[in-house]
Structures are given as structure tokens and as C-alpha cells.
Design a protein around this motif. Structure first.
Motif, PDB file in Angstrom:
ATOM      1  N   TYR A  50      -0.711   5.197  11.909  1.00  0.00           N
ATOM      2  CA  TYR A  50       0.192   4.696  12.943  1.00  0.00           C
ATOM      3  C   TYR A  50       0.779   3.329  12.606  1.00  0.00           C
ATOM      4  O   TYR A  50       1.903   3.016  12.982  1.00  0.00           O
ATOM      5  N   LYS A  51       0.009   2.502  11.911  1.00  0.00           N
ATOM      6  CA  LYS A  51       0.435   1.113  11.695  1.00  0.00           C
ATOM      7  C   LYS A  51       1.734   1.003  10.922  1.00  0.00           C
ATOM      8  O   LYS A  51       2.404  -0.034  10.975  1.00  0.00           O
ATOM      9  N   TYR A  52       2.126   2.058  10.218  1.00  0.00           N
ATOM     10  CA  TYR A  52       3.364   2.013   9.452  1.00  0.00           C
ATOM     11  C   TYR A  52       4.570   2.568  10.219  1.00  0.00           C
ATOM     12  O   TYR A  52       5.683   2.587   9.689  1.00  0.00           O
ATOM     13  N   ASN A  53       4.359   3.010  11.427  1.00  0.00           N
ATOM     14  CA  ASN A  53       5.470   3.372  12.316  1.00  0.00           C
ATOM     15  C   ASN A  53       4.947   3.243  13.735  1.00  0.00           C
ATOM     16  O   ASN A  53       4.715   4.230  14.435  1.00  0.00           O
ATOM     17  N   PHE A  54       4.751   1.998  14.139  1.00  0.00           N
ATOM     18  CA  PHE A  54       4.105   1.675  15.421  1.00  0.00           C
ATOM     19  C   PHE A  54       5.154   1.789  16.517  1.00  0.00           C
ATOM     20  O   PHE A  54       5.963   0.897  16.737  1.00  0.00           O
ATOM     21  N   ASN A  55       5.111   2.917  17.217  1.00  0.00           N
ATOM     22  CA  ASN A  55       6.169   3.339  18.119  1.00  0.00           C
ATOM     23  C   ASN A  55       6.096   2.617  19.462  1.00  0.00           C
ATOM     24  O   ASN A  55       5.066   2.606  20.123  1.00  0.00           O
ATOM     25  N   LEU A  56       7.222   2.029  19.873  1.00  0.00           N
ATOM     26  CA  LEU A  56       7.267   1.250  21.116  1.00  0.00           C
ATOM     27  C   LEU A  56       6.873   2.058  22.346  1.00  0.00           C
ATOM     28  O   LEU A  56       6.382   1.491  23.337  1.00  0.00           O
ATOM     29  N   ILE A  57       7.044   3.362  22.310  1.00  0.00           N
ATOM     30  CA  ILE A  57       6.711   4.180  23.475  1.00  0.00           C
ATOM     31  C   ILE A  57       5.230   4.071  23.845  1.00  0.00           C
ATOM     32  O   ILE A  57       4.841   4.271  24.999  1.00  0.00           O
ATOM     33  N   MET A  58       4.419   3.696  22.867  1.00  0.00           N
ATOM     34  CA  MET A  58       2.984   3.546  23.129  1.00  0.00           C
ATOM     35  C   MET A  58       2.700   2.390  24.080  1.00  0.00           C
ATOM     36  O   MET A  58       1.695   2.399  24.793  1.00  0.00           O
ATOM     37  N   TYR A  59       3.570   1.384  24.100  1.00  0.00           N
ATOM     38  CA  TYR A  59       3.330   0.213  24.942  1.00  0.00           C
ATOM     39  C   TYR A  59       3.262   0.602  26.412  1.00  0.00           C
ATOM     40  O   TYR A  59       2.389   0.144  27.153  1.00  0.00           O
ATOM     41  N   GLN A  60       4.155   1.453  26.843  1.00  0.00           N
ATOM     42  CA  GLN A  60       4.182   1.838  28.253  1.00  0.00           C
ATOM     43  C   GLN A  60       3.249   2.993  28.577  1.00  0.00           C
ATOM     44  O   GLN A  60       2.554   2.967  29.593  1.00  0.00           O
ATOM     45  N   PHE A  61       3.171   3.989  27.706  1.00  0.00           N
ATOM     46  CA  PHE A  61       2.478   5.223  28.058  1.00  0.00           C
ATOM     47  C   PHE A  61       1.094   5.367  27.426  1.00  0.00           C
ATOM     48  O   PHE A  61       0.304   6.205  27.867  1.00  0.00           O
ATOM     49  N   HIS A  62       0.800   4.591  26.407  1.00  0.00           N
ATOM     50  CA  HIS A  62      -0.510   4.653  25.765  1.00  0.00           C
ATOM     51  C   HIS A  62      -0.995   3.230  25.489  1.00  0.00           C
ATOM     52  O   HIS A  62      -1.392   2.898  24.381  1.00  0.00           O
TER      53      HIS A  62
ATOM     54  N   GLU B  19       0.816  -1.218   0.000  1.00  0.00           N
ATOM     55  CA  GLU B  19       0.000   0.000   0.000  1.00  0.00           C
ATOM     56  C   GLU B  19       0.853   1.273   0.000  1.00  0.00           C
ATOM     57  O   GLU B  19       0.429   2.319  -0.504  1.00  0.00           O
ATOM     58  N   LEU B  20       2.051   1.179   0.545  1.00  0.00           N
ATOM     59  CA  LEU B  20       2.879   2.375   0.687  1.00  0.00           C
ATOM     60  C   LEU B  20       3.333   2.959  -0.650  1.00  0.00           C
ATOM     61  O   LEU B  20       3.642   4.148  -0.737  1.00  0.00           O
ATOM     62  N   TRP B  21       3.369   2.140  -1.685  1.00  0.00           N
ATOM     63  CA  TRP B  21       3.768   2.680  -2.994  1.00  0.00           C
ATOM     64  C   TRP B  21       2.668   3.534  -3.621  1.00  0.00           C
ATOM     65  O   TRP B  21       2.915   4.244  -4.593  1.00  0.00           O
ATOM     66  N   GLU B  22       1.465   3.455  -3.065  1.00  0.00           N
ATOM     67  CA  GLU B  22       0.333   4.190  -3.636  1.00  0.00           C
ATOM     68  C   GLU B  22       0.059   5.515  -2.931  1.00  0.00           C
ATOM     69  O   GLU B  22      -0.848   6.243  -3.324  1.00  0.00           O
ATOM     70  N   VAL B  23       0.822   5.841  -1.891  1.00  0.00           N
ATOM     71  CA  VAL B  23       0.530   7.076  -1.150  1.00  0.00           C
ATOM     72  C   VAL B  23       0.798   8.285  -2.047  1.00  0.00           C
ATOM     73  O   VAL B  23       1.738   8.284  -2.850  1.00  0.00           O
ATOM     74  N   PRO B  24      -0.022   9.314  -1.930  1.00  0.00           N
ATOM     75  CA  PRO B  24       0.144  10.496  -2.798  1.00  0.00           C
ATOM     76  C   PRO B  24       1.283  11.400  -2.342  1.00  0.00           C
ATOM     77  O   PRO B  24       1.799  11.266  -1.230  1.00  0.00           O
ATOM     78  N   GLY B  25       1.648  12.315  -3.201  1.00  0.00           N
ATOM     79  CA  GLY B  25       2.649  13.324  -2.858  1.00  0.00           C
ATOM     80  C   GLY B  25       4.073  12.838  -3.005  1.00  0.00           C
ATOM     81  O   GLY B  25       4.341  11.708  -3.403  1.00  0.00           O
ATOM     82  N   ASP B  26       4.999  13.727  -2.657  1.00  0.00           N
ATOM     83  CA  ASP B  26       6.425  13.448  -2.806  1.00  0.00           C
ATOM     84  C   ASP B  26       7.081  12.956  -1.525  1.00  0.00           C
ATOM     85  O   ASP B  26       8.225  12.490  -1.540  1.00  0.00           O
ATOM     86  N   PHE B  27       6.366  13.058  -0.391  1.00  0.00           N
ATOM     87  CA  PHE B  27       6.957  12.675   0.888  1.00  0.00           C
ATOM     88  C   PHE B  27       5.845  12.301   1.854  1.00  0.00           C
ATOM     89  O   PHE B  27       4.852  13.019   1.973  1.00  0.00           O
ATOM     90  N   ALA B  28       6.013  11.176   2.536  1.00  0.00           N
ATOM     91  CA  ALA B  28       5.000  10.717   3.489  1.00  0.00           C
ATOM     92  C   ALA B  28       5.676  10.143   4.724  1.00  0.00           C
ATOM     93  O   ALA B  28       6.749   9.531   4.641  1.00  0.00           O
ATOM     94  N   ALA B  29       5.044  10.338   5.882  1.00  0.00           N
ATOM     95  CA  ALA B  29       5.572   9.831   7.149  1.00  0.00           C
ATOM     96  C   ALA B  29       4.436   9.761   8.163  1.00  0.00           C
ATOM     97  O   ALA B  29       3.393  10.401   7.998  1.00  0.00           O
ATOM     98  N   ALA B  30       4.649   8.992   9.227  1.00  0.00           N
ATOM     99  CA  ALA B  30       3.642   8.831  10.277  1.00  0.00           C
ATOM    100  C   ALA B  30       3.932   9.779  11.437  1.00  0.00           C
ATOM    101  O   ALA B  30       5.090  10.162  11.668  1.00  0.00           O
ATOM    102  N   PRO B  31       2.899  10.151  12.215  1.00  0.00           N
ATOM    103  CA  PRO B  31       3.120  11.072  13.338  1.00  0.00           C
ATOM    104  C   PRO B  31       4.005  10.454  14.416  1.00  0.00           C
ATOM    105  O   PRO B  31       3.995   9.233  14.626  1.00  0.00           O
ATOM    106  N   ASP B  32       4.775  11.298  15.067  1.00  0.00           N
ATOM    107  CA  ASP B  32       5.597  10.831  16.183  1.00  0.00           C
ATOM    108  C   ASP B  32       4.731  10.693  17.430  1.00  0.00           C
ATOM    109  O   ASP B  32       3.606  11.224  17.499  1.00  0.00           O
ATOM    110  N   VAL B  33       5.235   9.969  18.402  1.00  0.00           N
ATOM    111  CA  VAL B  33       4.525   9.734  19.667  1.00  0.00           C
ATOM    112  C   VAL B  33       5.516   9.965  20.801  1.00  0.00           C
ATOM    113  O   VAL B  33       6.682   9.568  20.707  1.00  0.00           O
ATOM    114  N   TRP B  34       5.023  10.592  21.890  1.00  0.00           N
ATOM    115  CA  TRP B  34       5.845  10.837  23.068  1.00  0.00           C
ATOM    116  C   TRP B  34       5.099  10.336  24.304  1.00  0.00           C
ATOM    117  O   TRP B  34       3.911  10.024  24.224  1.00  0.00           O
ATOM    118  N   TRP B  35       5.792  10.298  25.410  1.00  0.00           N
ATOM    119  CA  TRP B  35       5.150   9.782  26.635  1.00  0.00           C
ATOM    120  C   TRP B  35       3.908  10.585  27.004  1.00  0.00           C
ATOM    121  O   TRP B  35       2.927  10.043  27.511  1.00  0.00           O
TER     122      TRP B  35
END
Length: 340
Positions: free
Chosen positions: A265-277, A191-207
Motif C-alpha cells: 500500500y505504501k507505494y500507492n497510498f490512496n486518499l480514500i482511506m483517510y475517510q473510509f478506512h 526499492e521499486l527497481w528491485e521488484v520482480p516480474g515485468d509489471f507491478a502495481a498496488a491494490p486499489d481501494v474503495w469506500w
């Protein structure tokens, strides 16, 4: 003139196919060329003069192994970066997990790894041999240098991350997916090859922040461009875009501010979520595709392994299970220690 060109073009295409398969002319390749061309002309006649249908039929003359050689050059690159030897094991795990869940040939993709060999902490020949055995096509790149930027002021564990900018110069690919080495793949990347635009990324997560308005650069999808590459290199030297001690993430967030496509989120599932979210981690785990081990890295020393009772013990146990599977698959159980 136009009719001559229409007759000549299919012949040139057939010749091109033979060059791909057999290389430069030799007695055997010339015989093969004549045979295939004769078959092409006969087939075209039977198909009422249809060049396209005839060419498709000619391709069928090749064996399964020859068909692989005739495949179109990879359209996409799945990339990562190992700038210090200590990250080699992570890249082995990433490469294994990508191939476990994805048919790269069917996807038109290949795995390409950017490494640094210079310095006492650079990737060794032994590391490189293992990385290639795990399916990575390895490219060596020297450290990028930027005017008015002192790399020694960048935090040690991020010092070489700006070398990631090399990837924008890989214009042989239509799109590039970059994945940090400390990530494990557990699903399809198609699915990632079909994303629009020139640059794509997932949101960061913090505690204390579940959805940051900035992205995490550990997983990005972009279109390579030499023009963009030169712009990026130039902007690293601009204090409005890059502070002296920043690595790639802060810089790219400023550079692509207001013009990047947000990945789920599923494309950059951040480990910090395990403890804090944790409720959201549990809710999204089944659909997660790329699990990013950000706040805690698997360790080779058993004394540092994360077992039940440490904050991230369940994801770390999951990583250890997959790492054992990878070691067994390649027969490396006695050569590489368990990371957990």
C-alpha cells in the motif's frame, strides 16, 4: 588474433570515453586523447598489465563535472503524464517531492514527463518551461489512435490516459516507474527497481473495499518492450480487453490479470482511506512513500480549498504546506496560486 583483440579493446574503450567527454576530434580533444591514452598505458604497466584496473584509474583523470558527463546513461525512468494544462501544477509538486527525497543520479534514474500539446486544453509553452525548471525531461506525444475505439466516448477526465501506453516503447530504459501527477512523494523509491516480474502495481481501494483484487494504475513499475507495446495497442481494440468508455486502468487490469506483482500500500497510498478506512490510514501513514490524491484534488481557487471540516482536510492541509514550500523553493509565489 585473440591477443590482438585483448590489446585493442581497452584502447577502444578509452577512445569511447573521450568521445563521450570531448565529442568529435579537434586539436584539443586529440591532445587530450593522447594524454589519457599515454596515462592509461603507463598505469596498466604499473598495475601488472591489468586493463580493468587501469581503466578505472583513467576515469579518475576527469574533473567532478567531467565525471558527471561520463556517467552511464540513466538506467531507469521515473515518469508521469500531463495530458491537460490543468494538471501542470500537480506535476510540478510531484517532481519537487521526488527530488526532495531521492538522489536520482545515485539511483541511475531521471524524471521524464509525457505531455500533450495539441488542443485548447493542451500543455502550453509556459507550462513546459516550468516543468523543465522543476527537473522534468519533457517528451511530447500525440494521442494514440486505436482501431474501433472512439476516444470521445471515454469519460472526459480519463480521455487521454491511454496515451500512457507510449511508455512501453521507451526501451532506452531498463525499467520505468510511472506515477500519476496527483501524487506526492514522501520517501525513497529505490526499492521499486528491485521488484520482480515485468509489471507491478498496488491494490486499489474503495469506500467499501479495503483490498481490491484489482490494482490502481496510478503507480506502476514495468519493463518497457516494443513487443509488449504493440500487443497493448492491439488489445485495446479487442472488446474482451477494453470496453468503449474505459481508460487505461480497467484495460491494464484485464491485460495483466494473473501476472502482475503486487506492491504494498505504501507505494500507492490512496486518499480514500483517510475517510473510509481511517484506522489503517493512521497506521500506515509514517511508512507511506507515494500519497495518491484520488477522490479529492487540490484546487487553485481559495473558495474551493479544503479546510477543517471537509472530509479530507488534514491531507489537503499537508499538501498545501508542501506546495508552499515548492513555490518558495523555485520563487514562484507570485506566479502560481496556492493549491490546497
Amino acid at each position: 588474433m585473440r591477443s590482438r583483440l585483448s590489446l585493442l579493446l581497452p584502447t577502444l574503450l578509452v577512445v569511447g570515453l573521450c568521445f563521450v567527454l570531448f565529442g568529435a576530434y579537434s586539436p584539443s580533444s586529440s591532445d587530450a586523447l593522447r594524454s589519457i591514452h599515454n596515462q592509461y598505458e603507463t598505469t596498466k604497466s604499473k598495475l601488472g598489465g591489468s586493463s580493468d584496473k587501469a581503466l578505472n584509474t583513467v576515469k579518475g583523470l576527469f574533473s567532478a563535472d567531467e565525471q558527471i558527463q561520463l556517467r552511464k546513461k540513466a538506467r531507469y525512468a521515473i515518469t508521469s503524464s500531463v495530458q491537460t494544462a490543468s494538471f501542470t501544477a500537480f506535476a510540478l509538486m510531484l517532481g519537487y517531492s521526488i527530488q526532495k527525497h531521492n538522489d536520482l543520479a545515485a539511483m541511475g534514474a531521471e524524471m521524464v514527463l509525457l505531455i500533450r500539446e495539441d488542443g485548447a486544453d493542451g500543455v502550453t509553452k509556459e507550462n513546459r518551461t516550468r516543468l523543465e525548471a522543476a527537473g522534468w525531461r519533457v517528451k511530447v506525444a500525440e494521442d494514440l489512435e486505436f482501431e474501433n475505439v472512439d476516444n470521445t466516448k471515454i469519460r472526459a477526465h480519463h480521455r487521454h490516459n491511454l496515451n500512457k501506453l507510449h511508455l512501453w516503447s521507451w526501451t532506452e530504459y531498463e525499467k520505468i516507474l510511472f506515477i500519476d501527477a496527483d501524487v506526492v512523494c514522501k520517501g525513497s523509491l529505490r526499492e521499486l527497481w528491485e521488484v520482480p516480474g515485468d509489471f507491478a502495481a498496488a491494490p486499489d481501494v474503495w469506500w467499501n473495499v479495503l483490498t481490491d483484487n484489482k490494482f490502481n494504475s496510478g503507480v506502476i513499475v514495468f519493463k518497457p518492450s516494443l513487443e509488449e507495446f504493440h500487443k497493448l495497442i492491439h488489445k485495446v481494440s479487442d472488446p474482451e480487453y477494453h470496453r468503449p468508455n474505459d481508460a487505461d486502468q480497467a484495460f491494464l487490469n484485464v491485460y495483466y490479470r494473473f501476472r502482475y506483482f503486487g506492491l504494498p500500500y505504501k507505494y500507492n497510498f490512496n486518499l480514500i482511506m483517510y475517510q473510509f478506512h481511517r484506522p489503517h490510514w493512521d497506521e500506515l501513514w509514517d511508512e507511506a512513500v507515494l500519497v495518491h490524491f484520488t477522490v479529492r484534488k487540490p484546487k487553485p481557487d481559495p473558495a474551493e480549498h479544503c479546510h477543517k471540516g471537509c472530509n479530507e482536510w488534514e491531507p489537503m492541509e499537508w499538501y498545501a504546506m508542501l506546495f508552499k514550500e515548492m513555490l518558495a523553493y523555485y520563487g514562484w509565489e507570485k506566479e502560481i496560486p496556492l493549491y490546497a
